[in-house]
Design a protein around this motif. Structure first.
Motif, PDB file in Angstrom:
ATOM      1  N   ALA A  15      27.741  25.086  82.377  1.00  0.00           N
ATOM      2  CA  ALA A  15      28.350  25.860  81.296  1.00  0.00           C
ATOM      3  C   ALA A  15      29.622  25.183  80.794  1.00  0.00           C
ATOM      4  N   ILE A  16      30.439  24.673  81.726  1.00  0.00           N
ATOM      5  CA  ILE A  16      31.675  23.987  81.318  1.00  0.00           C
ATOM      6  C   ILE A  16      31.346  22.725  80.531  1.00  0.00           C
ATOM      7  N   VAL A  17      30.396  21.929  81.050  1.00  0.00           N
ATOM      8  CA  VAL A  17      30.013  20.688  80.369  1.00  0.00           C
ATOM      9  C   VAL A  17      29.368  20.995  79.019  1.00  0.00           C
ATOM     10  N   SER A  18      28.519  22.020  78.971  1.00  0.00           N
ATOM     11  CA  SER A  18      27.839  22.371  77.726  1.00  0.00           C
ATOM     12  C   SER A  18      28.823  22.835  76.667  1.00  0.00           C
ATOM     13  N   SER A  19      29.870  23.540  77.082  1.00  0.00           N
ATOM     14  CA  SER A  19      30.878  24.000  76.117  1.00  0.00           C
ATOM     15  C   SER A  19      31.582  22.812  75.465  1.00  0.00           C
ATOM     16  N   ILE A  20      31.986  21.844  76.296  1.00  0.00           N
ATOM     17  CA  ILE A  20      32.641  20.652  75.739  1.00  0.00           C
ATOM     18  C   ILE A  20      31.662  19.878  74.863  1.00  0.00           C
ATOM     19  N   PHE A  60      40.305   9.077  84.767  1.00  0.00           N
ATOM     20  CA  PHE A  60      40.650   9.499  83.403  1.00  0.00           C
ATOM     21  C   PHE A  60      41.866   8.727  82.884  1.00  0.00           C
ATOM     22  N   LEU A  61      42.839   8.483  83.760  1.00  0.00           N
ATOM     23  CA  LEU A  61      44.005   7.698  83.343  1.00  0.00           C
ATOM     24  C   LEU A  61      43.600   6.271  82.992  1.00  0.00           C
ATOM     25  N   LEU A  76      40.774   9.900  64.142  1.00  0.00           N
ATOM     26  CA  LEU A  76      41.023  11.023  65.046  1.00  0.00           C
ATOM     27  C   LEU A  76      39.722  11.554  65.636  1.00  0.00           C
ATOM     28  N   VAL A  77      38.690  11.652  64.811  1.00  0.00           N
ATOM     29  CA  VAL A  77      37.403  12.182  65.281  1.00  0.00           C
ATOM     30  C   VAL A  77      36.846  11.310  66.395  1.00  0.00           C
ATOM     31  N   SER A  78      36.901  10.003  66.222  1.00  0.00           N
ATOM     32  CA  SER A  78      36.380   9.093  67.235  1.00  0.00           C
ATOM     33  C   SER A  78      37.183   9.186  68.523  1.00  0.00           C
ATOM     34  N   GLY A  79      38.500   9.356  68.405  1.00  0.00           N
ATOM     35  CA  GLY A  79      39.335   9.524  69.590  1.00  0.00           C
ATOM     36  C   GLY A  79      38.995  10.799  70.344  1.00  0.00           C
ATOM     37  N   PHE A  95      37.659  10.853  74.320  1.00  0.00           N
ATOM     38  CA  PHE A  95      38.317  11.577  75.407  1.00  0.00           C
ATOM     39  C   PHE A  95      37.499  12.790  75.847  1.00  0.00           C
ATOM     40  N   GLY A  96      36.715  13.368  74.943  1.00  0.00           N
ATOM     41  CA  GLY A  96      35.845  14.470  75.332  1.00  0.00           C
ATOM     42  C   GLY A  96      34.771  14.028  76.294  1.00  0.00           C
ATOM     43  N   TYR A  97      34.101  12.922  75.972  1.00  0.00           N
ATOM     44  CA  TYR A  97      33.047  12.414  76.857  1.00  0.00           C
ATOM     45  C   TYR A  97      33.622  11.876  78.163  1.00  0.00           C
ATOM     46  N   MET A  98      34.784  11.248  78.123  1.00  0.00           N
ATOM     47  CA  MET A  98      35.391  10.754  79.357  1.00  0.00           C
ATOM     48  C   MET A  98      35.896  11.906  80.218  1.00  0.00           C
TER      49      MET A  98
END
Length: 642
Positions: free
Chosen positions: A422-427, A583-584, A599-602, A606-609
């Motif tokens: 659920a957490i992964v699906s939301s992101i 992540f760092l 901005l969209v690509s950034g 960071f969303g996928y990472m």
């Protein structure tokens, strides 16, 4: 006698079968599809794939630009992994005949309007590359290395065009690659005269084509092409500019070259796009360091524990023996259920699910089933294995839950099946909405979303409940020592035993085991390169398991010696904290290696990472937890407690 003869016959039969299988293993080509033989003048189907850019990370379909379309655009059937990767494979107007060269073949002529010109310029600005496929081989551009004259590297796809700043002009000028010089390499069978395709290369040109008289499609003779010359483009010094109301003629050549490369080795050139020497040296160096540290830690722990346990067992009648160290003094509290034990069970079950998925996926990858020639195979395998590993997730979480004296196993099973996805699906849903807003082919269609939901609730959730039911019916795991009714007071701890400090320190070594390999993984994902050394990846994974286990056990031992028995959650967080460093490092990689400016690509990066780091946290945390679980049960069952 008859029995011996029968046994001998069976043994011989089994041995013969094994020999046949071993002999057959040298003839069986695991990666990719079966080879296809082509005779002279057989039709070769060239397919087009997505447009990709390392600057935006947003793929687009080939026909999102006003390229020449065929009479009817037909989509190829894609697997689940290809759809999630943004692959959109379609037919093309390029017509090849096996071993039949073509010179300056006209595809079509278009006149750019304001919208088309703007779209081409935008893609050229973002350095988009065009991908094509022939007989499951991706199109590459050979590039000669400056430092090595004989060495050639291959880049996936060709650029849509070039942006050039001309001195004296008001702005940049954009030129499109409208002439493609294809080279198809083939390996011929001298007995049957059939051939197999072993290479697909292109050299793109920007040519301002000219013609005499009236335009008559294919029958028009271009004055900028010489069909008798080796290089058919004569005026390549006069490139085709992208401007409104400009006329663009798309053409191509096809040249066939016989090659000594066999079909089974045709991917070798594609998989050697990076500097292998640096790759191998870095991996070996990392493994040697981690193995040395792991050996030192293991030796120290074995000697220390052996001395402690021997001393306690020999001097069990002396009270002062119990006060020499602190880890035995907390035997009545060390197996006390932790706070939020239900949540811990959920995370441990999810970690087991991830561990099983990762292990089996690597096994398939090492065998060659998930090679780059099998597009989308890796992601498809990971999703399916994740779903079916729900059985082990439910079992492990339920077993731990029952040990904690829990009774509502159904709630724990439901949380195990739903919480992490659920957490992964939301992101993922938010990121997919952003991609959809950009009209990118990377957006997951509704049909695929429905398939993912079905895999989740139709297969994974039931399997988690089945595993939980089986696990809960098993006898509860008994603690090696009894737990006191009243909790023991934990003495004041030294600054270096502070939970936050020790947890952060514990994550450094596991991250150090993988960060070099992580560089190549990130490069393959975000810079569109192939990743293929799964053998080394498996070794790194084994080293990661050993490192997570040992560093967590060491810090757990120090914690128990300080009479702090709250080890359950800390053991999970100690090795799991390596995800923070991952992540760092991904952030460092973003600012040093990538050229993403939008901005969209950034946000997508960071969303996928963030998803990848969360998954890494669950995986490494579970490894550390089970290592401490085994360690504490081992040491407290090895000493004599009055």
């Amino acid at each position: 006698m008859a029995f011996r003869r029968s046994l001998a016959v069976r043994t011989f039969s089994i041995s013969a079968l094994l020999l046949i299988l071993v002999h057959g293993s040298f003839c069986f080509y695991l990666p990719g599809v079966a080879p296809e033989d082509f005779r002279k003048d057989d039709t070769l189907k060239v397919k087009v794939n997505k447009l990709i850019s390392t600057r935006t990370q947003l793929p687009y379909t080939y026909y999102s630009l006003p390229y020449c379309p065929p009479k009817k655009i037909v989509d190829s059937a894609e697997n689940l992994g290809e759809v999630l990767r943004g692959d959109r494979i379609e037919n093309s107007p390029f017509e090849f005949k096996m071993r039949a060269p073509k010179m300056c073949k006209v595809v079509c002529k278009i006149t750019l309007d304001a919208k088309s010109a703007k779209e081409f310029k935008a893609k050229i600005d973002d350095e988009y590359r065009v991908n094509m496929i022939l007989d499951n081989l991706p199109l590459v551009v050979p590039v000669q290395r400056r430092e090595l004259e004989s060495a050639t590297v291959y880049q996936l796809g060709f650029h849509v065009g070039l942006k050039v700043h001309i001195p004296g002009s008001k702005g940049d000028k954009y030129f499109i690659h409208n002439h493609l010089a294809f080279t198809v390499k083939f390996h011929r069978d001298l007995q049957t005269d059939s051939a197999r395709i072993v290479g697909f290369e292109v050299r793109p040109f920007s040519v301002k084509h000219e013609y005499d008289g009236k335009w008559e499609d294919d029958n028009t003779r271009l004055t900028t092409c010489d069909p008798h010359a080796k290089h058919t483009v004569m005026n390549s010094n006069s490139p085709q500019e992208v401007e409104e109301n400009k006329e663009i003629i798309f053409t191509y050549d096809v040249e066939f070259q016989e090659s000594d490369v066999k079909w089974a080795s045709r991917w070798d050139a594609y998989l050697l796009m990076s500097d292998d020497q640096i790759h191998w040296f870095s991996i070996v160096n990392s493994l040697m360091i981690v193995l040395f540290l792991s050996g030192m830690v293991a030796m120290i722990m074995l000697r220390t524990l052996y001395r402690d346990i021997s001393k306690y067992n020999e001097l069990e009648t002396q009270e002062e023996a119990q006060e020499e160290t602190g880890w035995k003094l907390v035997h009545g509290d060390v197996f006390r259920p932790p706070n939020n034990s239900n949540l811990l069970c959920v995370y441990v079950g999810t970690g087991v699910q991830f561990f099983g998925m990762t292990l089996v996926t690597m096994m398939f990858a090492i065998l060659g089933f998930l090679s780059p020639s099998n597009r989308g195979g890796l992601m498809t395998a990971m999703l399916l294995l994740w779903v079916f590993m729900g059985l082990f997730a439910g079992y492990s979480s339920s077993r731990l839950y029952k040990m904690f004296k829990g009774t509502e196993w159904k709630k724990t099973a439901f949380r195990t099946a739903v919480m992490f996805p659920a957490i992964v699906s939301s992101i993922f849903f938010v990121l997919n909405a952003i991609i959809w807003g950009q009209k990118s082919s990377g957006a997951v269609p509704f049909g695929t979303m429905f398939a993912l939901v079905f895999l989740w609730f139709g297969i994974s959730v039931p399997l988690v409940f089945v595993g939980s039911y089986v696990g809960f019916k098993k006898p509860a795991i008994e603690d090696p020592v009894k737990t006191n009714k009243i909790p023991r007071q934990i003495p004041e701890q030294a600054w270096y035993m502070n939970p936050v400090f020790s947890i952060l320190i514990g994550g450094i070594l596991p991250f150090g085991a993988v960060f070099i390999e992580l560089f190549f993984i990130l490069t393959s994902i975000w810079l569109n390169q192939f990743y293929y050394i799964f053998g080394f990846l498996f070794l790194v994974f084994v080293i990661l398991i050993i490192t997570c286990a040992e560093i967590t056990v060491v810090l757990c031992y120090f914690q128990l010696c300080s009479e702090d028995y709250l080890w359950w959650w800390r053991s999970y967080l100690t090795s799991g904290s390596s995800a923070l460093y991952l992540f760092l490092y991904a952030t460092f990689y973003f600012f040093t290696k990538l050229e993403i400016t939008k901005l969209v690509s950034g946000i997508l990066y960071f969303g996928y990472m963030l998803i990848a780091s969360y998954a890494f946290f669950v995986l490494t945390g579970t490894i550390g937890f089970y290592a401490c679980f085994w360690f504490t049960r081992l040491i407290y069952s090895s000493v004599k407690i009055d």
